[in-house]
Design a protein around this motif. Sequence first.
Motif, PDB file in Angstrom:
ATOM      1  N   LYS A  30       4.149  14.917 -11.176  1.00 42.08           N
ATOM      2  CA  LYS A  30       3.876  16.129 -11.746  1.00 42.08           C
ATOM      3  C   LYS A  30       4.276  17.234 -10.569  1.00 42.08           C
ATOM      4  O   LYS A  30       4.816  18.096 -11.112  1.00 42.08           O
ATOM      5  CB  LYS A  30       2.202  16.099 -11.868  1.00 42.08           C
ATOM      6  CG  LYS A  30       2.041  17.545 -12.431  1.00 42.08           C
ATOM      7  CD  LYS A  30       2.556  17.829 -13.950  1.00 42.08           C
ATOM      8  CE  LYS A  30       1.801  19.195 -14.488  1.00 42.08           C
ATOM      9  NZ  LYS A  30       2.609  19.399 -15.769  1.00 42.08           N
ATOM     10  N   LEU A  31       3.980  17.016  -9.593  1.00 36.89           N
ATOM     11  CA  LEU A  31       4.289  18.267  -8.521  1.00 36.89           C
ATOM     12  C   LEU A  31       5.752  18.322  -8.500  1.00 36.89           C
ATOM     13  O   LEU A  31       6.231  19.613  -8.430  1.00 36.89           O
ATOM     14  CB  LEU A  31       3.876  17.755  -7.122  1.00 36.89           C
ATOM     15  CG  LEU A  31       4.214  18.682  -5.876  1.00 36.89           C
ATOM     16  CD1 LEU A  31       3.750  20.074  -6.140  1.00 36.89           C
ATOM     17  CD2 LEU A  31       3.784  18.086  -4.479  1.00 36.89           C
ATOM     18  N   HIS A  32       6.787  17.293  -8.578  1.00 41.97           N
ATOM     19  CA  HIS A  32       8.110  17.687  -8.518  1.00 41.97           C
ATOM     20  C   HIS A  32       8.556  18.237  -9.885  1.00 41.97           C
ATOM     21  O   HIS A  32       9.475  19.267  -9.782  1.00 41.97           O
ATOM     22  CB  HIS A  32       8.801  16.234  -8.438  1.00 41.97           C
ATOM     23  CG  HIS A  32      10.405  16.377  -8.259  1.00 41.97           C
ATOM     24  ND1 HIS A  32      11.247  16.194  -9.277  1.00 41.97           N
ATOM     25  CD2 HIS A  32      11.354  16.242  -7.145  1.00 41.97           C
ATOM     26  CE1 HIS A  32      12.560  16.467  -9.130  1.00 41.97           C
ATOM     27  NE2 HIS A  32      12.426  16.850  -7.799  1.00 41.97           N
ATOM     28  N   GLU A  33       7.897  17.992 -10.922  1.00 38.63           N
ATOM     29  CA  GLU A  33       8.497  18.502 -12.245  1.00 38.63           C
ATOM     30  C   GLU A  33       7.833  20.053 -12.341  1.00 38.63           C
ATOM     31  O   GLU A  33       8.605  20.910 -12.478  1.00 38.63           O
ATOM     32  CB  GLU A  33       7.680  17.864 -13.424  1.00 38.63           C
ATOM     33  CG  GLU A  33       7.990  16.508 -13.548  1.00 38.63           C
ATOM     34  CD  GLU A  33       7.243  15.862 -14.638  1.00 38.63           C
ATOM     35  OE1 GLU A  33       6.377  16.710 -15.232  1.00 38.63           O
ATOM     36  OE2 GLU A  33       7.478  14.917 -14.900  1.00 38.63           O
ATOM     37  N   GLU A  34       6.820  20.504 -11.631  1.00 39.22           N
ATOM     38  CA  GLU A  34       6.577  21.620 -11.359  1.00 39.22           C
ATOM     39  C   GLU A  34       7.381  22.515 -10.509  1.00 39.22           C
ATOM     40  O   GLU A  34       7.656  23.730 -10.974  1.00 39.22           O
ATOM     41  CB  GLU A  34       4.928  22.160 -11.319  1.00 39.22           C
ATOM     42  CG  GLU A  34       3.947  21.625 -12.144  1.00 39.22           C
ATOM     43  CD  GLU A  34       4.055  22.572 -13.292  1.00 39.22           C
ATOM     44  OE1 GLU A  34       4.331  23.735 -13.200  1.00 39.22           O
ATOM     45  OE2 GLU A  34       3.754  21.978 -14.548  1.00 39.22           O
ATOM     46  N   VAL A  35       7.541  21.960  -9.442  1.00 41.07           N
ATOM     47  CA  VAL A  35       8.645  22.712  -8.496  1.00 41.07           C
ATOM     48  C   VAL A  35       9.963  23.027  -8.932  1.00 41.07           C
ATOM     49  O   VAL A  35      10.506  24.182  -9.082  1.00 41.07           O
ATOM     50  CB  VAL A  35       8.609  21.783  -7.275  1.00 41.07           C
ATOM     51  CG1 VAL A  35       9.840  22.431  -6.191  1.00 41.07           C
ATOM     52  CG2 VAL A  35       7.484  21.641  -6.446  1.00 41.07           C
ATOM     53  N   VAL A  36      10.293  22.139  -9.730  1.00 41.87           N
ATOM     54  CA  VAL A  36      11.723  22.307 -10.498  1.00 41.87           C
ATOM     55  C   VAL A  36      11.537  23.114 -11.576  1.00 41.87           C
ATOM     56  O   VAL A  36      12.635  23.984 -11.817  1.00 41.87           O
ATOM     57  CB  VAL A  36      12.488  20.765 -11.053  1.00 41.87           C
ATOM     58  CG1 VAL A  36      13.662  21.169 -11.777  1.00 41.87           C
ATOM     59  CG2 VAL A  36      12.445  20.128  -9.907  1.00 41.87           C
TER      60      VAL A  36
ATOM     61  N   ARG B 153       9.372  25.642 -11.784  1.00 40.04           N
ATOM     62  CA  ARG B 153       8.977  27.120 -11.463  1.00 40.04           C
ATOM     63  C   ARG B 153      10.031  27.742 -10.313  1.00 40.04           C
ATOM     64  O   ARG B 153       9.843  28.798 -10.128  1.00 40.04           O
ATOM     65  CB  ARG B 153       7.546  27.062 -10.829  1.00 40.04           C
ATOM     66  CG  ARG B 153       6.522  26.836 -11.834  1.00 40.04           C
ATOM     67  CD  ARG B 153       5.183  26.854 -11.171  1.00 40.04           C
ATOM     68  NE  ARG B 153       4.102  26.477 -12.120  1.00 40.04           N
ATOM     69  CZ  ARG B 153       3.249  27.235 -12.658  1.00 40.04           C
ATOM     70  NH1 ARG B 153       3.061  28.296 -12.135  1.00 40.04           N
ATOM     71  NH2 ARG B 153       2.357  26.806 -13.482  1.00 40.04           N
ATOM     72  N   CYS B 154      10.803  26.861  -9.715  1.00 40.19           N
ATOM     73  CA  CYS B 154      11.857  27.310  -8.826  1.00 40.19           C
ATOM     74  C   CYS B 154      13.247  27.330  -9.352  1.00 40.19           C
ATOM     75  O   CYS B 154      13.990  26.198  -9.366  1.00 40.19           O
ATOM     76  CB  CYS B 154      11.737  26.640  -7.304  1.00 40.19           C
ATOM     77  SG  CYS B 154      10.060  26.703  -6.749  1.00 40.19           S
ATOM     78  N   PRO B 155      13.837  28.400  -9.941  1.00 42.48           N
ATOM     79  CA  PRO B 155      15.011  28.292 -10.668  1.00 42.48           C
ATOM     80  C   PRO B 155      15.973  27.877  -9.593  1.00 42.48           C
ATOM     81  O   PRO B 155      16.129  28.441  -8.711  1.00 42.48           O
ATOM     82  CB  PRO B 155      15.243  29.757 -11.300  1.00 42.48           C
ATOM     83  CG  PRO B 155      13.844  30.363 -11.464  1.00 42.48           C
ATOM     84  CD  PRO B 155      12.934  29.776 -10.249  1.00 42.48           C
ATOM     85  N   GLY B 156      17.080  26.952 -10.081  1.00 40.79           N
ATOM     86  CA  GLY B 156      18.301  26.702  -9.134  1.00 40.79           C
ATOM     87  C   GLY B 156      17.428  25.803  -7.838  1.00 40.79           C
ATOM     88  O   GLY B 156      18.351  25.757  -6.694  1.00 40.79           O
ATOM     89  N   PHE B 157      16.346  25.097  -8.100  1.00 39.59           N
ATOM     90  CA  PHE B 157      15.874  24.463  -6.874  1.00 39.59           C
ATOM     91  C   PHE B 157      16.871  23.293  -6.281  1.00 39.59           C
ATOM     92  O   PHE B 157      16.901  23.080  -5.029  1.00 39.59           O
ATOM     93  CB  PHE B 157      14.576  23.591  -7.506  1.00 39.59           C
ATOM     94  CG  PHE B 157      13.814  22.674  -6.169  1.00 39.59           C
ATOM     95  CD1 PHE B 157      13.442  23.287  -5.183  1.00 39.59           C
ATOM     96  CD2 PHE B 157      14.121  21.375  -6.433  1.00 39.59           C
ATOM     97  CE1 PHE B 157      12.536  22.729  -4.093  1.00 39.59           C
ATOM     98  CE2 PHE B 157      13.456  20.629  -5.185  1.00 39.59           C
ATOM     99  CZ  PHE B 157      12.867  21.396  -4.050  1.00 39.59           C
TER     100      PHE B 157
END
Length: 333
Positions: free
Chosen positions: A171-177, A179-183
């Motif tokens: 879930k954390l990786h999904e949220e980072v991708v 909420r962070c455009p172009g992660f």
Amino acid sequence: MADPAEVDQEPFRTFGDPLHPSSDQLLSDAFPEMNSNQPDSAILPVQTKSKTALKKELRFQKRTERCKINRANEKLRRKEKLLASRKRMQAASTPEHPYVSRRVERRMARDKLTKALTEGVRLCVDMSFEELMSPKEIGQLASQICYMYSSNKKVEKPFCMHLTSLKQGTKLHEEVVKRCPGFDNYKIKVFEDPLEKVFQKEELVYMSPDSPNILERIDPSKVYVIGGLVDGTPKRQVSLSRAQALNCQSVRLPIAEHMKRSASHGNTILTLNQVYEILMRFNETNSWEQALDACVPRRKGFTVNGQADTPTAEEEDKTDVLQEETNRETITS
């Protein structure tokens, strides 16, 4: 009486016989539109539109044309505004601060971040606390990672950012991708392995507000670790316990030594990006007073030692009420 030979020579079926129709008659009956004797109006009936439908179609055409004109005008206005802004910046430029276009500025930022990956001070976010956070807090943590990277692009000496224990499919990786455009294009180092497998424990300096040790200077040979934890309700000793489990050094920011609390209310917990900005400013200025004064939000109720206390919103309201009462008494007397 007819000759029997002549009767046998006559065809058994004749054209137009209703009991024995020909193939042309069968096709004509099955497909009446193929009958050339019917008028064109019977083949393709004309569909006439109502007045309401015609009015709607006319309004749609006018709106489409108007939108095209507005888009062209808006594009022209944006271009003129950009040119005017560029001229103002060029006129205000000096030899010490020359004008730099946005394209060149973005390229310079990418070059700085690329250089920081090999030469910058290493800063790591330990993302191993997902189980201690709610879905809302996980989303807030992902947003703070985005803020940290955005701030890292703007400084002269950016940190070499690391993320550890960030596993795909969580879930954390999904949220980072999300909420962070172009992660995926970020100039940072991401590891699925935990912190202790990426770095040597002798290199680690874990930031914890509960640590008895004070951070006095930034050592380029160390890895400064910030716990990736958003705690809506304060969770005591979590980061310190993590440092003790890793058997590594732990330090805290010298807030109590350089600042005083001017208000008894308010949340004193700093977010990840706020801790990063304090470290970044201290790395640039080598002054805790400047770093803390610039990066600790006023709403936390802290002021740097030697500065006048900043009145809180509640105190300002009380002052206004007392002033109104004084004015009222003066008018009455």
